[in-house]
Write a protein that holds these residues in place. Structure first.
Motif, mmCIF file in Angstrom:
data_model
loop_
_atom_site.group_PDB
_atom_site.id
_atom_site.type_symbol
_atom_site.label_atom_id
_atom_site.label_comp_id
_atom_site.label_asym_id
_atom_site.label_seq_id
_atom_site.Cartn_x
_atom_site.Cartn_y
_atom_site.Cartn_z
ATOM 1 N N ASN A 148 0.819 -1.216 0.000
ATOM 2 C CA ASN A 148 0.000 0.000 0.000
ATOM 3 C C ASN A 148 0.849 1.260 0.000
ATOM 4 O O ASN A 148 0.519 2.251 -0.651
ATOM 5 N N PHE A 149 1.948 1.203 0.729
ATOM 6 C CA PHE A 149 2.864 2.352 0.748
ATOM 7 C C PHE A 149 3.340 2.628 -0.682
ATOM 8 O O PHE A 149 3.314 3.761 -1.163
ATOM 9 N N ASN A 150 3.731 1.571 -1.347
ATOM 10 C CA ASN A 150 4.256 1.740 -2.705
ATOM 11 C C ASN A 150 3.174 2.169 -3.697
ATOM 12 O O ASN A 150 3.454 2.865 -4.667
ATOM 13 N N MET A 151 1.932 1.763 -3.410
ATOM 14 C CA MET A 151 0.836 2.152 -4.298
ATOM 15 C C MET A 151 0.643 3.668 -4.290
ATOM 16 O O MET A 151 0.235 4.271 -5.265
ATOM 17 N N HIS A 152 0.934 4.284 -3.139
ATOM 18 C CA HIS A 152 0.670 5.719 -2.998
ATOM 19 C C HIS A 152 1.923 6.577 -3.135
ATOM 20 O O HIS A 152 1.844 7.788 -2.994
ATOM 21 N N THR A 153 3.067 5.941 -3.320
ATOM 22 C CA THR A 153 4.311 6.723 -3.313
ATOM 23 C C THR A 153 4.821 6.896 -4.733
ATOM 24 O O THR A 153 4.824 5.945 -5.515
ATOM 25 N N SER A 154 5.265 8.092 -5.025
ATOM 26 C CA SER A 154 5.825 8.342 -6.354
ATOM 27 C C SER A 154 7.099 7.512 -6.518
ATOM 28 O O SER A 154 7.870 7.344 -5.561
ATOM 29 N N THR A 155 7.318 7.027 -7.714
ATOM 30 C CA THR A 155 8.565 6.293 -7.962
ATOM 31 C C THR A 155 9.735 7.274 -8.143
ATOM 32 O O THR A 155 10.861 6.857 -8.356
ATOM 33 N N SER A 156 9.439 8.561 -8.055
ATOM 34 C CA SER A 156 10.513 9.562 -8.095
ATOM 35 C C SER A 156 10.417 10.461 -6.869
ATOM 36 O O SER A 156 10.096 11.643 -6.972
ATOM 37 N N PRO A 157 10.670 9.909 -5.679
ATOM 38 C CA PRO A 157 10.518 10.750 -4.486
ATOM 39 C C PRO A 157 11.576 11.852 -4.452
ATOM 40 O O PRO A 157 12.671 11.683 -4.989
ATOM 41 N N GLN A 158 11.231 12.942 -3.816
ATOM 42 C CA GLN A 158 12.145 14.081 -3.710
ATOM 43 C C GLN A 158 13.116 13.799 -2.549
ATOM 44 O O GLN A 158 12.715 13.732 -1.393
ATOM 45 N N TYR A 159 14.409 13.646 -2.863
ATOM 46 C CA TYR A 159 15.376 13.237 -1.840
ATOM 47 C C TYR A 159 15.621 14.295 -0.766
ATOM 48 O O TYR A 159 15.990 13.965 0.357
ATOM 49 N N SER A 160 15.423 15.566 -1.142
ATOM 50 C CA SER A 160 15.613 16.596 -0.100
ATOM 51 C C SER A 160 14.592 16.408 1.019
ATOM 52 O O SER A 160 14.856 16.736 2.172
ATOM 53 N N LEU A 161 13.410 15.895 0.679
ATOM 54 C CA LEU A 161 12.395 15.674 1.712
ATOM 55 C C LEU A 161 12.851 14.579 2.683
ATOM 56 O O LEU A 161 12.693 14.700 3.892
ATOM 57 N N ILE A 162 13.427 13.525 2.108
ATOM 58 C CA ILE A 162 13.891 12.428 2.966
ATOM 59 C C ILE A 162 15.036 12.932 3.850
ATOM 60 O O ILE A 162 15.084 12.664 5.054
ATOM 61 N N ALA A 163 15.941 13.707 3.246
ATOM 62 C CA ALA A 163 17.055 14.257 4.030
ATOM 63 C C ALA A 163 16.521 15.159 5.139
ATOM 64 O O ALA A 163 17.026 15.154 6.266
ATOM 65 N N SER A 164 15.454 15.908 4.835
ATOM 66 C CA SER A 164 14.933 16.824 5.860
ATOM 67 C C SER A 164 14.293 16.050 7.014
ATOM 68 O O SER A 164 14.302 16.512 8.157
ATOM 69 N N LEU A 165 13.769 14.855 6.747
ATOM 70 C CA LEU A 165 13.222 14.041 7.847
ATOM 71 C C LEU A 165 14.348 13.521 8.736
ATOM 72 O O LEU A 165 14.228 13.449 9.961
ATOM 73 N N ASP A 166 15.467 13.172 8.095
ATOM 74 C CA ASP A 166 16.646 12.720 8.842
ATOM 75 C C ASP A 166 17.141 13.851 9.760
ATOM 76 O O ASP A 166 17.417 13.641 10.945
ATOM 77 N N ILE A 167 17.182 15.047 9.207
ATOM 78 C CA ILE A 167 17.646 16.223 9.963
ATOM 79 C C ILE A 167 16.623 16.625 11.030
ATOM 80 O O ILE A 167 16.990 16.956 12.157
ATOM 81 N N GLY A 168 15.355 16.565 10.656
ATOM 82 C CA GLY A 168 14.302 16.930 11.612
ATOM 83 C C GLY A 168 14.349 16.035 12.838
ATOM 84 O O GLY A 168 14.216 16.500 13.970
ATOM 85 N N ARG A 169 14.565 14.737 12.612
ATOM 86 C CA ARG A 169 14.692 13.793 13.738
ATOM 87 C C ARG A 169 15.926 14.107 14.569
ATOM 88 O O ARG A 169 15.873 14.162 15.798
ATOM 89 N N LYS A 170 17.054 14.360 13.891
ATOM 90 C CA LYS A 170 18.290 14.647 14.637
ATOM 91 C C LYS A 170 18.082 15.879 15.529
ATOM 92 O O LYS A 170 18.414 15.873 16.715
#
Ligand SMILES: Cc1ncc(COP(=O)(O)O)c(C=O)c1O
Length: 645
Positions: A390-412
Motif C-alpha cells: 500500500n505504501f508503494n501504491m501511494h508513493t511516487s517512484t521519483s521521491p524528492q530526496y531533499s524531503l527524505i534528508a529533511s526528515l533525517d535532519i528533523g529527527r536529529k
C-alpha cells in the motif's frame, strides 16, 4: 556552523568520588577529539539531577552511580527516562553489587554500564561520545551530501541534470539563482543506488528510518514524501478491507474521508463536540467514543485526531485501552503533534498511550520540508507486506530526496535539541499569551474557553503552542483583521473562525516575531474601534443517514443537480437524494456530506446559506453548471443497483 555544547551529568552522593570523576572525565574530553563539545558536570542527589535535567536543555546524557542515596539509582533512571526519553543513561557500578544492580536495571532503558573502580575516564568518554555520535547520525543526509560532492556526470533523470538545463538560459536561469545550486544538485533519481530506495529500503533510508523509530518510540517508522494525507490512506488500505467497519471522528482531516473511499471501509461517524461561541470543533466526547466501541465491537479500527488544529488533546490511554479490549486497532492522526515526544509538557504521545499507528506531519511542526511526514507503527500484528504494497501504491517512484534528508535532519534536531527548543517555544507562548491579554481588546482563549461543554469532563489538555484569540472586541471582522495584519504588519496567521484567530508557535518562532505580533495587536487595540456586529457562520448540520458505502457511491457516475436555479430559488427536490461526493465547507473543513449520505432539507439550507453569505467560505465538492452551483448525486437507477450500507 556553531559548535554544540553537550553536557553529561554525573550523579553521585560521595563528594570526593564525584569530584574525581568529573575532573577525570573533563580531562579526557579535553585531550580527545570532541566535536560535540562534551563537558561533564556533577550533582550529588537525585533531586538535583532532575532539576538540572529540567533546567538545562544541553544535557545529553546522565551517568548515575548505583550507590545513590535511599531513593536509589533505579528510581532516578526511571524518572529521567520518563521525563526525557531521548537522553542516554549509564550506570556506574560498584563492583560488589554488580548482579543485583544489573538485574534491577536490566528492564529499564539503560544504555550501558561502567565499573566505578576501573576509573577508566578515557574509555568512558569514548563510549559516551560514540553514543552521542550514534544519536546525531544522519545516514541519508550524509550520503546525499557525499554523492553531490562526488559531482558525477548525470546520465539519468531529472531532466534539469543538476540544474544544467537552467544555468545558462536567458529565460529561466533566474529560477536556478533564486532556488540555489544545491536544490538542483541534490535533486537526484532512483537510478543512484547509493541513495537507497524509498520503495524497498535496505541501505541509508532504512537506517534513517530505524534511528527515527528509536527516537519516536516506535517499532517501525516509515518516511512519507506525500504528507500525512497519504500516510493516512496507506494505513487505511492496510487495515481495512472493503465493507469492514471503521470508527472515525467526522471532524477528521479530509484525507481520512478520502481514505474511506479508497479502502471501501464502512464508516461509523462520530460527531465532534462543538464550541458554538467560537465556531470551534473539539474532540469527540469520550462517552460517545466508548458508546461506538461498545456498539461496534466488530470494527477493525478507530481513528482520532490528537491534538486538533486548535491544540485540544484527547486523554488517549483509556480510550485506546477500551478499543484494544475489543481488538480494535487505534490510529492517531498526530499531524499537528509530531514534536510531542521531546517535551514532557506534551506527553504522552499517541504511541506512548498505546496507539498502534501514529501519522505525523513532521513538516508542520518540526524542521522538515513541506510534504515530509512520518508513519510510526507499534501494531503487534503489523502486516509488513501489505503495508509495503500500500505504501508503494501511494508513493511516487521519483521521491524528492531533499524531503527524505529533511526528515533525517528533523529527527536529529528533535533528539539533540528538541527539549531545549520546545522549552523556549513554551516560554514564548506564555509571554505571548500575557502580552495579547494585556492589550485589553484581544483575549487568548484558555482550555476552559475552547473546550466545548460536551467534552468538559474528559480530561482534555491544551497544547499551548497553539494560541487562539477572541477578536470580537477589536472593531474588525476576522477577514479585515487578517488583511490588516498581513498588509500593514506583514503577519500571516494560521487559521480563523468568525470571531477567532489562531497562531501557531513552533521551534522556529523567535522573540522578535513575538514582539512584532504584540506590537501590531497593541497598535490595533489602541485605535479603539467600536466592536462590529460579527457574522456567525451557520452551524454545520448533524450527520444524516449513510445509505450506501462511500466508495460505492463515489464510483457511480451520478448526475449534477442544481442547488439553486436561475431565479435563485432553492431546489427542494434534492432532499432525500444521495450525494456522490464529499462536500466540505472550508473553514471549518468538516464534510457536511460524504459520498453515500442522504441529503436533507437542513443540509440544503445550510449549503445555500453558505453560498449566499458574505464570508469567504470555500465549498469543496460543489460543481458548477454555468453559474449554477450543483451537487453530484446518485441517479435513481444507480441507487437501485447498489447494496444499502
Ligand atoms: C489533522 C490533519 N491530518 C492530516 C493532514 C494532512 O497533512 P499533510 O499536509 O502532511 O498531508 C492535515 C493537514 O492539514 C491535518 O490537519
Amino acid at each position: 556552523m556553531k559548535k554544540p555544547v553537550s553536557r553529561i551529568l554525573v550523579i553521585n552522593d560521595e563528594p570526593l568520588v564525584l569530584k574525581e570523576f568529573v575532573k577525570g572525565l573533563n580531562a579526557a574530553a579535553k585531550s580527545m577529539e570532541n566535536p560535540f563539545g562534551v563537558v561533564f558536570s556533577g550533582v550529588s542527589s537525585a533531586e538535583d539531577a532532575l532539576l538540572a535535567i529540567k533546567a538545562d536543555g544541553d544535557i545529553q546524557a546522565a551517568v548515575v552511580d548505583d550507590n545513590l542515596d535511599e531513593s536509589g539509582a533505579l528510581h532516578l533512571v526511571q524518572n529521567i527516562t520518563r521525563f526525557r526519553p531521548e537522553l542516554d543513561v549509564y550506570i556506574l557500578i560498584a563492583q560488589e553489587q554488580e548482579d543485583e544492580v544489573v538485574d534491577a536495571l536490566f528492564s529499564e532503558s539503560v544504555d550501558g554500564y561502567f565499573y566505578r573502580e576501573e576509573r577508566d575516564y578515557r574509555g568512558m568518554y569514548r563510549i559516551l561520545h560514540a553514543q552521542l555520535q550514534e544519536k546525531a547520525r544522519t545516514p541519508f543526509y550524509d550520503q546525499l551530501k557525499n554523492y553531490v560532492l562526488l559531482a558525477k556526470d548525470a546520465w539519468h533523470t531529472p531532466g534539469h541534470s543538476s540544474g544544467e538545463s537552467l544555468r545558462g538560459s536567458p529565460w529561466v536561469s533566474d529560477f536556478y539563482e533564486f532556488m540555489g545550486e544545491h536544490v538542483f544538485d541534490a535533486d537526484l533519481s532512483v537510478s543512484v543506488p547509493m541513495l537507497d530506495s524509498l520503495m524497498e529500503p535496505r541501505g541509508v533510508i532504512l537506517e534513517a528510518q530505524q534511528i527515527a523509530a528509536k527516537a519516536f518510540g516506535a517499532k517501525r517508522t516509515f518516511f512519507a514524501t506525500n504528507g500525512t494525507s497519504t500516510a493516512n490512506k496507506v494505513i487505511f488500505q492496510t487495515l481495512l478491507a472493503p465493507g469492514e467497519k471503521l470508527i472515525l471522528d467526522r471532524n477528521c482531516h479530509k484525507s481520512i474521508h478520502h481514505a474511506v473511499v479508497l479502502s471501501g471501509a464502512h464508516p461509523i461517524y462520530l460527531d465532534s463536540s462543538v464550541n458554538k461561541k467560537y465556531g470551534i470543533y473539539g474532540p469527540v466526547p469520550k462517552a460517545r467514543i466508548y458508546g461506538a466501541i461498545e456498539q461496534h465491537p466488530d470494527a477493525q479500527a478507530l481513528i482520532l485526531t490528537s491534538c486538533t488544529y486548535d491544540g485540544l488533546r484527547y486523554d488517549l490511554p483509556p480510550i485506546i485501552e477500551a478499543a484494544h479490549e475489543k481488538g480494535i486497532k487505534v490510529i492517531i492522526d498526530e499531524a499537528w503533534y509530531g514534536f510531542a515526544r521531546f517535551h514532557p509538557e506534551f506527553r504522552p504521545t499517541a504511541l506512548e498511550a498505546g496507539a498502534d499507528y501514529a501519522t505525523q506531519s513532521t513538516h508542520k511542526v518540526l524542521t522538515a520540508f513541506s510534504q515530509a511526514s512520518m508513519i510510526h507503527v507499534n501494531d503487534p500484528t503489523f502486516n509488513a507486506h501489505l503495508f509495503r504494497e500500500n505504501f508503494n501504491m501511494h508513493t511516487s517512484t521519483s521521491p524528492q530526496y531533499s524531503l527524505i534528508a529533511s526528515l533525517d535532519i528533523g529527527r536529529k534536531q528533535a533528539v539533540m535539541e528538541g527539549y531545549k527548543l520546545l522549552s523556549r517555544t513554551l516560554e514564548l507562548a506564555r509571554e505571548l499569551r500575557a502580552q495579547i491579554n494585556s492589550t485589553g481588546v484581544f483575549r487568548v482563549l484558555d482550555l476552559e474557553d475552547l473546550l466545548p461543554p460536551e467534552a468538559a469532563g474528559d480530561n482534555v489538555k491544551l497544547d499551548t503552542t497553539k494560541v487562539t484569540l477572541d477578536i470580537s472586541a477589536c472593531g474588525y471582522t476576522v477577514e479585515e483583521l487578517q488583511q490588516v495584519l498581513f498588509e500593514r504588519f506583514n503577519i500571516q496567521v494560521e487559521k480563523t473562525t468568525f470571531n477567532t484567530l489562531t497562531l501557531l508557535l513552533t521551534i522556529g518562532t523567535t522573540r522578535s516575531k513575538v514582539s512584532r505580533l504584540y506590537d501590531a495587536l497593541m497598535r490595533l487595540a489602541r485605535e479603539g474601534h467600536a466592536p462590529r456586529r460579527i457574522y456567525r457562520t451557520p452551524e454545520i448540520p448533524g450527520f444524516t443517514e449513510l445509505r450506501y458505502l462511500p466508495r460505492d457511491a463515489y464510483f457511480c457516475g451520478g448526475e449534477a443537480a442544481a442547488l439553486l436555479d436561475e431565479q435563485e430559488s432553492v431546489n427542494q427536490d434534492l432532499a432525500g437524494r444521495i450525494s456522490a461526493d464529499q462536500i466540505v465547507p472550508y473553514p471549518p473543513g468538516i464534510p457536511v456530506l460524504v459520498p453515500g449520505q442522504t441529503i436533507t432539507p437542513e443540509i440544503i439550507q445550510y449549503l445555500v446559506a453558505l453560498l449566499r453569505s458574505q464570508k469567504t467560505v470555500e465549498l469543496h465538492g460543489i460543481l458548477y453548471d454555468g453559474y449554477l452551483p450543483c451537487l453530484r448525486i446518485l441517479k435513481h437507477e444507480e441507487e437501485s443497483a447498489l447494496k444499502p450500507a
